[in-house]
Scaffold this motif. Structure first.
Motif, PDB file in Angstrom:
ATOM      1  N   LEU A 189      35.100  36.472  33.870  1.00 25.74           N
ATOM      2  CA  LEU A 189      34.485  36.573  35.194  1.00 25.74           C
ATOM      3  C   LEU A 189      35.127  37.658  36.035  1.00 25.74           C
ATOM      4  CD1 LEU A 189      34.142  32.774  36.078  1.00 25.74           C
ATOM      5  CD2 LEU A 189      32.707  34.209  34.627  1.00 25.74           C
ATOM      6  N   SER A 190      36.279  38.145  35.601  1.00 24.66           N
ATOM      7  CA  SER A 190      37.009  39.156  36.344  1.00 24.66           C
ATOM      8  C   SER A 190      36.281  40.490  36.288  1.00 24.66           C
ATOM      9  CB  SER A 190      38.422  39.308  35.774  1.00 24.66           C
ATOM     10  OG  SER A 190      39.022  40.499  36.239  1.00 24.66           O
ATOM     11  N   PRO A 191      36.318  41.282  37.362  1.00 26.92           N
ATOM     12  CA  PRO A 191      35.716  42.626  37.319  1.00 26.92           C
ATOM     13  C   PRO A 191      36.438  43.568  36.366  1.00 26.92           C
ATOM     14  CG  PRO A 191      36.887  42.275  39.390  1.00 26.92           C
ATOM     15  CD  PRO A 191      36.826  40.946  38.698  1.00 26.92           C
ATOM     16  N   HIS A 192      37.585  43.144  35.809  1.00 24.48           N
ATOM     17  CA  HIS A 192      38.269  43.958  34.802  1.00 24.48           C
ATOM     18  C   HIS A 192      37.491  43.974  33.490  1.00 24.48           C
ATOM     19  CE1 HIS A 192      41.713  44.540  37.354  1.00 24.48           C
ATOM     20  NE2 HIS A 192      41.871  43.238  37.502  1.00 24.48           N
ATOM     21  N   PHE A 193      36.569  43.031  33.324  1.00 28.25           N
ATOM     22  CA  PHE A 193      35.735  43.001  32.128  1.00 28.25           C
ATOM     23  C   PHE A 193      34.372  43.617  32.445  1.00 28.25           C
ATOM     24  CE2 PHE A 193      38.874  39.996  30.766  1.00 28.25           C
ATOM     25  CZ  PHE A 193      38.868  40.076  29.383  1.00 28.25           C
ATOM     26  N   ASN A 194      33.905  44.456  31.556  1.00 34.20           N
ATOM     27  CA  ASN A 194      32.608  45.098  31.710  1.00 34.20           C
ATOM     28  C   ASN A 194      31.605  44.462  30.751  1.00 34.20           C
ATOM     29  OD1 ASN A 194      30.781  47.355  32.592  1.00 34.20           O
ATOM     30  ND2 ASN A 194      30.870  47.787  30.397  1.00 34.20           N
ATOM     31  N   TRP A 195      30.478  43.979  31.300  1.00 33.24           N
ATOM     32  CA  TRP A 195      29.407  43.403  30.500  1.00 33.24           C
ATOM     33  C   TRP A 195      28.334  44.466  30.287  1.00 33.24           C
ATOM     34  CZ3 TRP A 195      28.303  37.912  29.491  1.00 33.24           C
ATOM     35  CH2 TRP A 195      29.369  37.069  29.818  1.00 33.24           C
ATOM     36  N   SER A 196      27.922  44.639  29.047  1.00 36.50           N
ATOM     37  CA  SER A 196      26.819  45.556  28.763  1.00 36.50           C
ATOM     38  C   SER A 196      25.498  44.889  29.121  1.00 36.50           C
ATOM     39  CB  SER A 196      26.807  45.941  27.281  1.00 36.50           C
ATOM     40  OG  SER A 196      26.349  44.845  26.488  1.00 36.50           O
ATOM     41  N   ALA A 197      24.430  45.676  29.079  1.00 35.07           N
ATOM     42  CA  ALA A 197      23.090  45.084  29.124  1.00 35.07           C
ATOM     43  C   ALA A 197      22.830  44.356  27.813  1.00 35.07           C
ATOM     44  CB  ALA A 197      22.045  46.163  29.357  1.00 35.07           C
TER      45      ALA A 197
END
Length: 352
Positions: A189-197
């Motif tokens: 949930l942290s903004p340090h993780f990037n989720w792809s489409a």
């Protein structure tokens, strides 16, 4: 032609026409208009439209939006045609988040609104609601467009807000959003993780979740679109001593990943998913240094034994490989910051 039954003309002949010709055929008579508007006709026409000759590249820049055919034998585009957005925008501030069967899920960056848009028919549908559904924030949210077993087109919206994860599904059939449960590791949930489409393949949406470019945690989140259950699988076993980027591709309904690693030189491996495990298909020789700002926005394509990489500005690079040819271009469903998409021209409507 006059002696053929109407059903044969409509479902065996007209389903093979280009999408724009189908639109013109609707004006022949009321009977044709009704038959060509049925979901059965749209579904059959769509299944017959997914061919390489029917693919187009849509490119958005600060001044224009254009659609071009792909000429695969010389790695170039055909003549462009200008597209006029049918919805209000500011200076082409439209980001493409996902695509499927001729539909694009886009975001209006000045209002954060989500829309479904068919650039061939120009039809569009706003997904935003007064209760704050259908608004997208870049670098925090993730979007996946899919169709379920009941032929209902849906949008999965993963929202991260102040350490709280919300997952919502929009249904085209019922024209509404609803919340679904998703329990995952708190650190994702942290903004340090990037989720792809999301990349739709074989009844599942796949997302890459990457902690950072160097030495971080990388996983794939899978969403079964019919059971609406999530699970996590590992990344391919690639070195983590440099930048790591995994880009998912649906090739003939089999999930593949371009996994790039390195720092001053990039190495790209192509992996395929079998069950929950990755099998390496091929490796690319090291690529000369590419600037980080350019590399992060690259989208990959595969055809005729070569790999094509397209930058956010629409420029094509070619990597020659000795591999089994594919029949057409296969676009990555990873469009953060990328102002373009490869789509198939269909008559699929963004609304019922």
């Amino acid at each position: 032609m006059a002696d053929l039954p109407t059903h044969t003309i409509v479902f065996e002949i007209l389903t093979r026409l280009p999408a724009k010709d189908v639109g013109r055929s609707k004006s022949v008579c009321k009977q044709w208009y009704a038959l060509l508007s049925t979901q059965d006709f749209v579904r059959i026409h769509c299944s017959r439209s997914v061919v390489s000759s029917n693919q187009r590249v849509l490119l958005i820049d600060d001044l224009t939006c254009s659609v071009r055919p792909i000429i695969s034998n010389n790695n170039d585009y055909g003549p462009s045609s200008t597209v006029t957005f049918p919805f209000h925008h500011q200076n082409n501030d439209v980001s493409i988040l996902s695509h499927l069967n001729g539909l694009l899920c886009v975001c209006l960056n000045h209002t954060y609104e989500l829309l479904l848009w068919n650039p061939t028919t120009t039809a569009f549908k706003r997904l935003s609601t007064p209760d704050s559904h259908g608004f997208y924030i870049n670098n925090l949210d993730a979007i996946g467009l899919y169709v379920d077993a009941d032929d209902d087109y849906k949008v999965l919206h993963i929202k991260r807000r102040s350490g709280v994860l919300g997952v919502y599904v929009y249904s085209r059939e019922v024209d509404s959003w609803r919340n679904i449960p998703f329990i995952t590791r708190q650190e994702y949930l942290s903004p340090h993780f990037n989720w792809s489409a999301g990349t739709f393949c074989g009844g599942t949406l796949y997302f890459t979740v990457c902690e950072c470019w160097i030495g971080g945690t990388n996983v794939v989140i899978c969403f079964d679109v019919n059971s609406e259950q999530f699970k996590e699988i590992s990344f391919p076993p690639v070195p983590s001593n440099g930048m790591v980027q995994g880009v998912l591709v649906n090739v003939k309904n089999v999930l593949h990943m371009f996994a790039s690693t390195g720092m001053f030189e990039m190495t790209i491996d192509l992996w395929t998913l079998q069950g929950d495990y990755w099998i390496k298909v091929l490796s690319c020789p090291p690529i000369p240094p590419i600037s980080l700002s350019l590399w992060c926005d690259i989208t990959h394509y595969v055809t005729n034994g070569n790999w094509f990489v397209m930058t956010k500005l629409g420029k094509l690079f070619t990597i020659e490989m000795d591999m089994k040819p594919f029949e057409c271009f296969y676009p990555v469903s990873w469009f953060r910051g990328f102002k373009g998409a490869v789509f198939v021209q269909t008559i699929v409507s963004p609304s019922i």
